[in-house]
Design a protein around this motif. Structure first.
Motif: not given
Length: 281
Positions: A123-145
């Motif tokens: 398992l590789v922790d790629q880093g931290w990303v902010p949540p999507a608009p709508g709150g801290a629990m809203a799943q983010p839009q992930l950049p492509p790997v």
């Protein structure tokens, strides 16, 4: 003067004092062990920043079980070692770790399995990303790997305790803690017993990922507790000696002259005189 210390009452007080002081010394020793352990962790973190990366297998044993199992945890002195591994990301099993804070902002850490040539994964922790608009629990839009072969360099991070439930939402695994053994049960291959906190990657990682800082443990707090408990133990023994000495002086009558002097120094109360008025003849 001190024969009274051999009476059952004072022997009982002495026993309680010694037990209390011994417990406080033991608590201080326990905090001293924690201070040494945390100091060793901080030293490994600092050493990991300066060292050249070594192959993953030199620090983390390979898993020997089947799919859905986690391998053995690395030795304590191997945690925070800088390692390198080459494989390809399994984007079908991305793990979002919610409720993670970086720079006082709450968002997600993105953990992606890196499939290795032998069929295992780390398992590789790629880093931290902010949540999507709508709150801290809203799943983010992930950049492509990156697609295809990827080489990662990062620090060996021990598995986190706890973990809670692992849910699958919108095609992604989501959890609160990076508990490797629990996450391994959701994956179709064996997983190494620790994860890698990413430092750098080839091809380069997307700039949207923010590096997760490694915090040092607060070992000086434990050192403060050591001093506190040992000081309490010394104060307990001193308090017993002070009370015993005071009792001895009282029984010997050494405090009586002082009390007599204090009473002699007190002013003599004046009795008011009542004057009876005379009636003129």
């Amino acid at each position: 003067m001190y024969r009274f210390l051999l009476t059952p009452r004072w022997l009982g007080i002495l026993a309680l004092t010694l037990v209390a002081a011994a417990v406080m010394v033991l608590l201080g020793n326990w905090q001293l062990d924690r201070y040494r352990g945390r100091t060793a962790i901080n030293e490994r973190i600092d050493a990991g920043e300066r060292m050249a990366p070594v192959p993953l297998r030199d620090a983390v044993p390979a898993p020997s079980g089947g799919a859905g199992t986690a391998g053995p945890a690395p030795a304590d002195d191997a945690t925070w070692t800088r390692v390198t591994a080459t494989g390809r990301y399994d984007t079908a099993n991305v793990v979002l770790v919610r409720g993670r804070t970086v720079d006082n902002r709450v968002g997600f850490e993105v953990v992606t399995p890196l499939l290795l040539a032998d069929g295992t994964a780390v398992l590789v922790d790629q880093g931290w990303v902010p949540p999507a608009p709508g709150g801290a629990m809203a799943q983010p839009q992930l950049p492509p790997v990156p697609q295809g072969e990827v080489t990662v360099v990062g620090r060996v991070h021990p598995t986190e305790s706890g973990g809670g439930a692992v849910d699958r939402r919108a095609g992604r695994l989501e959890t609160r803690r990076i508990a490797v053994s629990r996450l391994a049960g959701e994956l179709p291959y064996p997983v190494h017993g620790a994860y890698v906190l990413l430092d750098e990657q080839t091809p380069a990682t997307d700039p949207l990922f923010q590096a997760v800082p490694i915090g040092h443990t607060n070992n000086w707090q434990n050192f403060g507790y050591v001093v506190q408990w040992w000081l309490f133990a010394a104060m307990t023994l001193f308090g017993y000696g002070w009370v015993a000495r005071r009792e001895a002086r009282r029984m010997a009558g050494l405090d009586e002259p002082r009390k007599s002097i204090d009473r002699a120094a007190e002013p003599t109360p004046v009795t008011p005189t009542t004057v009876t008025p005379t009636t003129p003849a």
